[in-house]
Structure formats: C-alpha cells, structure tokens
Write a protein that holds these residues in place. Structure first.
Motif, PDB file in Angstrom:
ATOM      1  N   TYR A 168       0.835  -1.213   0.000  1.00  0.00           N
ATOM      2  CA  TYR A 168       0.000   0.000   0.000  1.00  0.00           C
ATOM      3  C   TYR A 168       0.865   1.256   0.000  1.00  0.00           C
ATOM      4  CZ  TYR A 168      -3.852   3.151   0.891  1.00  0.00           C
ATOM      5  OH  TYR A 168      -4.765   4.180   0.776  1.00  0.00           O
ATOM      6  N   VAL A 169       1.885   1.297   0.860  1.00  0.00           N
ATOM      7  CA  VAL A 169       2.723   2.508   0.929  1.00  0.00           C
ATOM      8  C   VAL A 169       3.611   2.659  -0.306  1.00  0.00           C
ATOM      9  CG1 VAL A 169       2.671   2.578   3.447  1.00  0.00           C
ATOM     10  CG2 VAL A 169       4.611   1.504   2.293  1.00  0.00           C
ATOM     11  N   SER A 170       3.767   1.589  -1.077  1.00  0.00           N
ATOM     12  CA  SER A 170       4.532   1.711  -2.326  1.00  0.00           C
ATOM     13  C   SER A 170       3.678   2.314  -3.446  1.00  0.00           C
ATOM     14  CB  SER A 170       5.091   0.355  -2.760  1.00  0.00           C
ATOM     15  OG  SER A 170       4.071  -0.480  -3.255  1.00  0.00           O
ATOM     16  N   THR A 171       2.354   2.285  -3.276  1.00  0.00           N
ATOM     17  CA  THR A 171       1.467   2.817  -4.312  1.00  0.00           C
ATOM     18  C   THR A 171       0.756   4.102  -3.889  1.00  0.00           C
ATOM     19  OG1 THR A 171      -0.384   1.440  -3.565  1.00  0.00           O
ATOM     20  CG2 THR A 171       1.046   0.527  -5.281  1.00  0.00           C
ATOM     21  N   GLU A 172       0.680   4.353  -2.579  1.00  0.00           N
ATOM     22  CA  GLU A 172       0.016   5.548  -2.054  1.00  0.00           C
ATOM     23  C   GLU A 172       0.972   6.279  -1.113  1.00  0.00           C
ATOM     24  OE1 GLU A 172      -3.012   6.709  -2.784  1.00  0.00           O
ATOM     25  OE2 GLU A 172      -3.677   4.991  -3.951  1.00  0.00           O
ATOM     26  N   LYS A 173       0.884   7.594  -1.090  1.00  0.00           N
ATOM     27  CA  LYS A 173       1.717   8.364  -0.170  1.00  0.00           C
ATOM     28  C   LYS A 173       1.053   8.351   1.207  1.00  0.00           C
ATOM     29  CE  LYS A 173       4.000  12.699   0.633  1.00  0.00           C
ATOM     30  NZ  LYS A 173       3.952  14.137   0.467  1.00  0.00           N
ATOM     31  N   VAL A 174       1.700   7.673   2.154  1.00  0.00           N
ATOM     32  CA  VAL A 174       1.190   7.587   3.520  1.00  0.00           C
ATOM     33  C   VAL A 174       2.140   8.369   4.416  1.00  0.00           C
ATOM     34  CG1 VAL A 174       0.644   6.046   5.450  1.00  0.00           C
ATOM     35  CG2 VAL A 174       0.084   5.363   3.108  1.00  0.00           C
ATOM     36  N   GLU A 175       1.597   9.310   5.137  1.00  0.00           N
ATOM     37  CA  GLU A 175       2.392  10.203   5.987  1.00  0.00           C
ATOM     38  C   GLU A 175       2.556   9.656   7.399  1.00  0.00           C
ATOM     39  OE1 GLU A 175       1.228  14.476   7.678  1.00  0.00           O
ATOM     40  OE2 GLU A 175       1.469  14.434   5.486  1.00  0.00           O
ATOM     41  N   ARG A 176       1.565   8.892   7.854  1.00  0.00           N
ATOM     42  CA  ARG A 176       1.563   8.447   9.247  1.00  0.00           C
ATOM     43  C   ARG A 176       0.645   7.252   9.411  1.00  0.00           C
ATOM     44  NH1 ARG A 176       3.140  11.013  13.397  1.00  0.00           N
ATOM     45  NH2 ARG A 176       3.461  12.901  12.205  1.00  0.00           N
ATOM     46  N   PHE A 177       1.027   6.368  10.351  1.00  0.00           N
ATOM     47  CA  PHE A 177       0.150   5.284  10.781  1.00  0.00           C
ATOM     48  C   PHE A 177      -0.440   5.667  12.125  1.00  0.00           C
ATOM     49  CE2 PHE A 177       3.338   2.569   8.404  1.00  0.00           C
ATOM     50  CZ  PHE A 177       2.482   2.215   7.375  1.00  0.00           C
ATOM     51  N   VAL A 178      -1.692   5.323  12.332  1.00  0.00           N
ATOM     52  CA  VAL A 178      -2.347   5.505  13.628  1.00  0.00           C
ATOM     53  C   VAL A 178      -2.838   4.124  14.051  1.00  0.00           C
ATOM     54  CG1 VAL A 178      -4.259   6.583  14.855  1.00  0.00           C
ATOM     55  CG2 VAL A 178      -3.053   7.866  13.093  1.00  0.00           C
ATOM     56  N   VAL A 179      -2.355   3.682  15.203  1.00  0.00           N
ATOM     57  CA  VAL A 179      -2.681   2.338  15.678  1.00  0.00           C
ATOM     58  C   VAL A 179      -3.494   2.450  16.965  1.00  0.00           C
ATOM     59  CG1 VAL A 179      -1.719   0.130  16.443  1.00  0.00           C
ATOM     60  CG2 VAL A 179      -0.572   1.422  14.640  1.00  0.00           C
ATOM     61  N   GLY A 180      -4.570   1.688  17.041  1.00  0.00           N
ATOM     62  CA  GLY A 180      -5.416   1.697  18.233  1.00  0.00           C
ATOM     63  C   GLY A 180      -4.649   1.256  19.467  1.00  0.00           C
ATOM     64  N   LEU A 181      -4.939   1.906  20.570  1.00  0.00           N
ATOM     65  CA  LEU A 181      -4.329   1.603  21.870  1.00  0.00           C
ATOM     66  C   LEU A 181      -5.422   1.057  22.782  1.00  0.00           C
ATOM     67  CD1 LEU A 181      -1.932   1.760  23.850  1.00  0.00           C
ATOM     68  CD2 LEU A 181      -2.583   4.120  24.310  1.00  0.00           C
ATOM     69  N   PRO A 182      -5.485  -0.270  22.924  1.00  0.00           N
ATOM     70  CA  PRO A 182      -6.552  -0.852  23.741  1.00  0.00           C
ATOM     71  C   PRO A 182      -6.250  -0.703  25.239  1.00  0.00           C
ATOM     72  CG  PRO A 182      -5.149  -2.587  22.891  1.00  0.00           C
ATOM     73  CD  PRO A 182      -4.629  -1.282  22.327  1.00  0.00           C
ATOM     74  N   LYS A 183      -7.200  -0.152  25.957  1.00  0.00           N
ATOM     75  CA  LYS A 183      -7.036   0.026  27.404  1.00  0.00           C
ATOM     76  C   LYS A 183      -8.244  -0.539  28.124  1.00  0.00           C
ATOM     77  CE  LYS A 183      -4.291   4.249  27.377  1.00  0.00           C
ATOM     78  NZ  LYS A 183      -4.203   5.606  27.922  1.00  0.00           N
ATOM     79  N   GLN A 184      -8.003  -0.950  29.358  1.00  0.00           N
ATOM     80  CA  GLN A 184      -9.086  -1.380  30.235  1.00  0.00           C
ATOM     81  C   GLN A 184      -9.770  -0.127  30.796  1.00  0.00           C
ATOM     82  OE1 GLN A 184      -9.797  -4.523  30.478  1.00  0.00           O
ATOM     83  NE2 GLN A 184      -7.925  -5.512  29.797  1.00  0.00           N
ATOM     84  N   MET A 185     -10.878  -0.327  31.462  1.00  0.00           N
ATOM     85  CA  MET A 185     -11.598   0.805  32.042  1.00  0.00           C
ATOM     86  C   MET A 185     -10.771   1.537  33.106  1.00  0.00           C
ATOM     87  SD  MET A 185     -14.284   1.181  30.373  1.00  0.00           S
ATOM     88  CE  MET A 185     -15.025   2.435  31.380  1.00  0.00           C
ATOM     89  N   ASP A 186      -9.841   0.814  33.763  1.00  0.00           N
ATOM     90  CA  ASP A 186      -9.005   1.448  34.791  1.00  0.00           C
ATOM     91  C   ASP A 186      -7.739   2.068  34.185  1.00  0.00           C
ATOM     92  OD1 ASP A 186      -7.448  -0.741  34.187  1.00  0.00           O
ATOM     93  OD2 ASP A 186      -7.464  -1.575  36.217  1.00  0.00           O
ATOM     94  N   ASN A 187      -7.713   2.192  32.871  1.00  0.00           N
ATOM     95  CA  ASN A 187      -6.625   2.829  32.127  1.00  0.00           C
ATOM     96  C   ASN A 187      -5.371   1.970  31.986  1.00  0.00           C
ATOM     97  OD1 ASN A 187      -6.845   5.103  30.609  1.00  0.00           O
ATOM     98  ND2 ASN A 187      -5.693   6.398  32.014  1.00  0.00           N
ATOM     99  N   THR A 188      -5.401   0.720  32.423  1.00  0.00           N
ATOM    100  CA  THR A 188      -4.259  -0.159  32.220  1.00  0.00           C
ATOM    101  C   THR A 188      -4.334  -0.758  30.816  1.00  0.00           C
ATOM    102  OG1 THR A 188      -5.441  -2.065  33.157  1.00  0.00           O
ATOM    103  CG2 THR A 188      -4.066  -0.760  34.674  1.00  0.00           C
ATOM    104  N   ALA A 189      -3.194  -1.229  30.340  1.00  0.00           N
ATOM    105  CA  ALA A 189      -3.134  -1.798  28.992  1.00  0.00           C
ATOM    106  C   ALA A 189      -3.956  -3.085  28.917  1.00  0.00           C
ATOM    107  CB  ALA A 189      -1.695  -2.085  28.612  1.00  0.00           C
ATOM    108  N   SER A 190      -4.612  -3.265  27.800  1.00  0.00           N
ATOM    109  CA  SER A 190      -5.369  -4.491  27.542  1.00  0.00           C
ATOM    110  C   SER A 190      -4.397  -5.629  27.264  1.00  0.00           C
ATOM    111  CB  SER A 190      -6.274  -4.263  26.341  1.00  0.00           C
ATOM    112  OG  SER A 190      -6.818  -5.455  25.878  1.00  0.00           O
ATOM    113  N   GLU A 191      -4.863  -6.859  27.419  1.00  0.00           N
ATOM    114  CA  GLU A 191      -3.991  -8.001  27.163  1.00  0.00           C
ATOM    115  C   GLU A 191      -3.559  -8.088  25.698  1.00  0.00           C
ATOM    116  OE1 GLU A 191      -7.517 -11.271  27.453  1.00  0.00           O
ATOM    117  OE2 GLU A 191      -6.992 -10.127  29.240  1.00  0.00           O
TER     118      GLU A 191
END
Length: 136
Positions: free
Chosen positions: A44-67
């Motif tokens: 995809y990045v070889s055919t389209e100009k991509v400036e940035r990736f945005v990746v989801g950050l899964p968190k629990q309700m208490d703000n700790t990282a998800s498994e």
C-alpha cells in the motif's frame, strides 16, 4: 500531504482505514488477515503516499493496557523495521467495536450483515482514525 492510515489490530483480522490526501475524511479501506498485514502495508505505501500510521491503543476501564497490547507491541516492532520512514501514533480505542456495531445498526444493516466481523473491524479502524483527526 499524504494519507493517514489507521490500524485496528487484531490477532486474526485487522481493520484498516485511510484519510483522503487532504486528511479531511476518514474512510474504511479494508480488513486484512493479520498474517498478511505487513505485506499489505508495504504494498500500500509503495502505491500511495502515507504520511503516518495511527494504531489503536486498547485500554481497560481502569486505564491499564489491555492483554492484546502485547501482540500490538510485537507488530509495532516489525512495522518500524519494515517501514521505518513512516511514524506511528497511538489512539485510545476503547468502545470502538461497540460504536462500530451501533453504527451498523443506525445505518440500517440487517442482522446478517451486522454479524460480519470484518466489517466491524474496518468501521472500528475508521472510528480510530476519526478520533485521531479530531485531536489534531
């Protein structure tokens, strides 16, 4: 300007969404088998100009990282080695799957269509990207 590509990472399937070149509109791109994700992104990045990736950050309700964060970190290491020229930002992805499902209901999709998990992943990636765009 290049596109921003959002990634809703999953251990089986990964939803992807992109902006237009002006970075105004977030649209679902596709859902990819996670085993093929890096190969898909390289192409995809070889055919389209991509400036940035945005990746989801899964968190629990208490703000700790998800498994699932363990798997995402492994993917991010591979991504930074494979495509080091594109920076990665993270966005809190709590509730995106529920919001995606509600979006499907609100748009009038039938029950059979709402059971399409690949579509939920793609909509979730779009919501992650929209959240990112709203924050910049």
């Amino acid at each position: 300007m290049g596109r921003i590509l959002a990634i809703d990472f999953g251990t089986k399937r990964t939803g992807l969404a992109v902006t237009d070149e002006m970075q105004i509109i977030a649209s679902g791109l596709t859902t990819v088998d996670t085993k093929e994700l890096l190969q898909f992104l390289k192409h995809y990045v070889s055919t389209e100009k991509v400036e940035r990736f945005v990746v989801g950050l899964p968190k629990q309700m208490d703000n700790t990282a998800s498994e699932s964060e363990v798997y995402i970190q492994k993917f991010l290491e591979k991504l930074s080695k494979s495509i080091p020229e594109i920076p990665v930002d993270r966005v809190d992805e709590r509730f995106t799957s529920k919001m995606a499902f509600q979006t499907m209901i609100d748009s009038g999709l039938k029950k059979k269509q709402r059971q399409n998990k690949a579509l939920i992943d793609e909509i979730s990636a779009t919501l992650i990207l929209q959240s990112y765009l709203s924050s910049i």
